[in-house]
Design a protein around this motif. Structure first.
Motif, PDB file in Angstrom:
ATOM      1  N   VAL A 250      -4.800  10.707   3.020  1.00  0.00           N
ATOM      2  CA  VAL A 250      -6.069  10.088   3.438  1.00  0.00           C
ATOM      3  C   VAL A 250      -6.071   8.592   3.116  1.00  0.00           C
ATOM      4  N   ILE A 251      -5.665   8.225   1.922  1.00  0.00           N
ATOM      5  CA  ILE A 251      -5.687   6.811   1.523  1.00  0.00           C
ATOM      6  C   ILE A 251      -4.675   5.991   2.315  1.00  0.00           C
ATOM      7  N   VAL A 252      -3.481   6.534   2.542  1.00  0.00           N
ATOM      8  CA  VAL A 252      -2.466   5.802   3.307  1.00  0.00           C
ATOM      9  C   VAL A 252      -2.909   5.625   4.757  1.00  0.00           C
ATOM     10  N   VAL A 253      -3.447   6.677   5.365  1.00  0.00           N
ATOM     11  CA  VAL A 253      -3.898   6.578   6.760  1.00  0.00           C
ATOM     12  C   VAL A 253      -5.063   5.603   6.879  1.00  0.00           C
ATOM     13  N   LEU A 254      -6.070   5.734   6.012  1.00  0.00           N
ATOM     14  CA  LEU A 254      -7.219   4.821   6.091  1.00  0.00           C
ATOM     15  C   LEU A 254      -6.823   3.381   5.795  1.00  0.00           C
ATOM     16  N   GLY A 255      -5.977   3.173   4.795  1.00  0.00           N
ATOM     17  CA  GLY A 255      -5.525   1.821   4.480  1.00  0.00           C
ATOM     18  C   GLY A 255      -4.742   1.194   5.610  1.00  0.00           C
TER      19      GLY A 255
ATOM     20  N   ALA B 227       0.193  28.729  -9.492  1.00  0.00           N
ATOM     21  CA  ALA B 227      -0.968  28.516  -8.617  1.00  0.00           C
ATOM     22  C   ALA B 227      -1.669  27.199  -8.951  1.00  0.00           C
ATOM     23  N   THR B 228      -1.790  26.901 -10.231  1.00  0.00           N
ATOM     24  CA  THR B 228      -2.421  25.636 -10.643  1.00  0.00           C
ATOM     25  C   THR B 228      -1.598  24.454 -10.151  1.00  0.00           C
ATOM     26  N   ARG B 229      -0.283  24.555 -10.329  1.00  0.00           N
ATOM     27  CA  ARG B 229       0.610  23.493  -9.870  1.00  0.00           C
ATOM     28  C   ARG B 229       0.492  23.298  -8.365  1.00  0.00           C
ATOM     29  N   LEU B 230       0.445  24.395  -7.631  1.00  0.00           N
ATOM     30  CA  LEU B 230       0.338  24.323  -6.168  1.00  0.00           C
ATOM     31  C   LEU B 230      -0.936  23.606  -5.747  1.00  0.00           C
ATOM     32  N   TRP B 231      -2.097  24.003  -6.308  1.00  0.00           N
ATOM     33  CA  TRP B 231      -3.361  23.419  -5.880  1.00  0.00           C
ATOM     34  C   TRP B 231      -3.509  21.965  -6.322  1.00  0.00           C
ATOM     35  N   LEU B 232      -2.992  21.634  -7.491  1.00  0.00           N
ATOM     36  CA  LEU B 232      -3.025  20.229  -7.907  1.00  0.00           C
ATOM     37  C   LEU B 232      -2.197  19.359  -6.964  1.00  0.00           C
ATOM     38  N   LYS B 233      -1.047  19.865  -6.542  1.00  0.00           N
ATOM     39  CA  LYS B 233      -0.211  19.106  -5.613  1.00  0.00           C
ATOM     40  C   LYS B 233      -0.844  19.024  -4.232  1.00  0.00           C
ATOM     41  N   VAL B 234      -1.514  20.077  -3.785  1.00  0.00           N
ATOM     42  CA  VAL B 234      -2.203  20.036  -2.488  1.00  0.00           C
ATOM     43  C   VAL B 234      -3.269  18.945  -2.507  1.00  0.00           C
ATOM     44  N   VAL B 235      -4.060  18.902  -3.579  1.00  0.00           N
ATOM     45  CA  VAL B 235      -5.104  17.867  -3.694  1.00  0.00           C
ATOM     46  C   VAL B 235      -4.465  16.476  -3.759  1.00  0.00           C
ATOM     47  N   LEU B 236      -3.394  16.341  -4.534  1.00  0.00           N
ATOM     48  CA  LEU B 236      -2.698  15.050  -4.657  1.00  0.00           C
ATOM     49  C   LEU B 236      -2.166  14.575  -3.311  1.00  0.00           C
ATOM     50  N   TYR B 237      -1.477  15.448  -2.598  1.00  0.00           N
ATOM     51  CA  TYR B 237      -0.887  15.056  -1.310  1.00  0.00           C
ATOM     52  C   TYR B 237      -1.963  14.772  -0.267  1.00  0.00           C
ATOM     53  N   ALA B 238      -3.044  15.545  -0.280  1.00  0.00           N
ATOM     54  CA  ALA B 238      -4.136  15.296   0.674  1.00  0.00           C
ATOM     55  C   ALA B 238      -4.776  13.934   0.400  1.00  0.00           C
TER      56      ALA B 238
ATOM     57  N   LEU C 204       0.826  -1.205   0.000  1.00  0.00           N
ATOM     58  CA  LEU C 204       0.000   0.000   0.000  1.00  0.00           C
ATOM     59  C   LEU C 204       0.862   1.258   0.000  1.00  0.00           C
ATOM     60  N   TRP C 205       1.802   1.330   0.945  1.00  0.00           N
ATOM     61  CA  TRP C 205       2.625   2.534   1.078  1.00  0.00           C
ATOM     62  C   TRP C 205       3.482   2.760  -0.159  1.00  0.00           C
ATOM     63  N   LEU C 206       4.149   1.716  -0.630  1.00  0.00           N
ATOM     64  CA  LEU C 206       5.010   1.896  -1.803  1.00  0.00           C
ATOM     65  C   LEU C 206       4.201   2.245  -3.045  1.00  0.00           C
ATOM     66  N   ALA C 207       3.070   1.601  -3.245  1.00  0.00           N
ATOM     67  CA  ALA C 207       2.242   1.901  -4.421  1.00  0.00           C
ATOM     68  C   ALA C 207       1.737   3.333  -4.370  1.00  0.00           C
ATOM     69  N   MET C 208       1.297   3.784  -3.213  1.00  0.00           N
ATOM     70  CA  MET C 208       0.792   5.155  -3.103  1.00  0.00           C
ATOM     71  C   MET C 208       1.906   6.182  -3.285  1.00  0.00           C
ATOM     72  N   LEU C 209       3.046   5.950  -2.665  1.00  0.00           N
ATOM     73  CA  LEU C 209       4.146   6.909  -2.802  1.00  0.00           C
ATOM     74  C   LEU C 209       4.710   6.898  -4.224  1.00  0.00           C
ATOM     75  N   HIS C 210       4.795   5.724  -4.826  1.00  0.00           N
ATOM     76  CA  HIS C 210       5.270   5.600  -6.200  1.00  0.00           C
ATOM     77  C   HIS C 210       4.311   6.332  -7.159  1.00  0.00           C
ATOM     78  N   GLY C 211       3.034   6.088  -7.002  1.00  0.00           N
ATOM     79  CA  GLY C 211       2.042   6.750  -7.849  1.00  0.00           C
ATOM     80  C   GLY C 211       1.979   8.245  -7.624  1.00  0.00           C
ATOM     81  N   THR C 212       2.076   8.667  -6.368  1.00  0.00           N
ATOM     82  CA  THR C 212       2.057  10.098  -6.050  1.00  0.00           C
ATOM     83  C   THR C 212       3.254  10.800  -6.678  1.00  0.00           C
ATOM     84  N   ASN C 213       4.421  10.173  -6.599  1.00  0.00           N
ATOM     85  CA  ASN C 213       5.602  10.780  -7.201  1.00  0.00           C
ATOM     86  C   ASN C 213       5.455  10.872  -8.715  1.00  0.00           C
ATOM     87  N   GLY C 214       4.864   9.876  -9.332  1.00  0.00           N
ATOM     88  CA  GLY C 214       4.637   9.919 -10.769  1.00  0.00           C
ATOM     89  C   GLY C 214       3.661  11.017 -11.165  1.00  0.00           C
ATOM     90  N   VAL C 215       2.568  11.152 -10.423  1.00  0.00           N
ATOM     91  CA  VAL C 215       1.590  12.197 -10.722  1.00  0.00           C
ATOM     92  C   VAL C 215       2.189  13.577 -10.435  1.00  0.00           C
TER      93      VAL C 215
END
Length: 156
Positions: free
Chosen positions: A125-130, A110-121, A87-98
């Motif tokens: 959430v998925i890592v904590v819940l998983g 500004a667009t880059r900032l908000w897209l990254k905020v949504v991505l990291y949030a 779970l952790w490796l797949a999420m971190l690997h995918g997050t880094n790719g996105v």
């Protein structure tokens, strides 16, 4: 007849000034991110094929996968940590790719900032819940002294 071809991204004036990115150095972060992608990819291949082999080839195969199968697997700390690492490796690997895709294609800061905020949030959430699901999973829950139906849990 001579044609002068501009070097790509040479500042030929085709990109509006408000879309130009700063040339500040990011240190070694991008190198470590690149290295992480390669190493985590290799580890993920091992984790995923191990997961598929145990779930699909051992025992009854796909016909044996049900709630009881997962409950039995997660009763063993080895499989909890195996699935947690996946779970952790797949999420971190995918997050880094996105993150890399966002950096490549989002032109405004500004667009880059908000897209990254949504991505990291979403990643957090998925890592904590998983992680919570893996470590707090109870196949035979009891609510108000009454055992909830699980289909395979022993009667009280």
């Amino acid at each position: 007849m001579s044609t002068d071809i501009q070097t790509p991204r040479s500042g030929s004036g085709k990109i509006s000034p408000q879309y130009r990115r700063g040339t500040g150095s990011k240190g070694n972060f991008e190198m470590f991110a690149w290295l992480f992608m390669r190493l985590s990819g290799v580890v993920l291949v091992v984790l995923i094929f191990g997961h598929l082999f145990v779930n699909l080839m051992v025992g009854e195969g796909i016909h044996g996968i049900d709630f009881g199968f997962v409950a039995g697997k997660w009763a063993d700390p080895f499989w909890q940590f195996w699935d947690l690492a996946m779970l952790w490796l797949a999420m971190l690997h995918g997050t880094n790719g996105v993150r890399t895709i966002i950096n490549d294609y989002a032109e405004k800061d500004a667009t880059r900032l908000w897209l990254k905020v949504v991505l990291y949030a979403a990643t957090v959430v998925i890592v904590v819940l998983g992680t919570l699901v893996i470590f707090t999973f109870n196949p035979c829950p009891v609510a108000n002294g009454v055992q909830l139906p699980g289909g395979f849990c022993p009667a009280p």
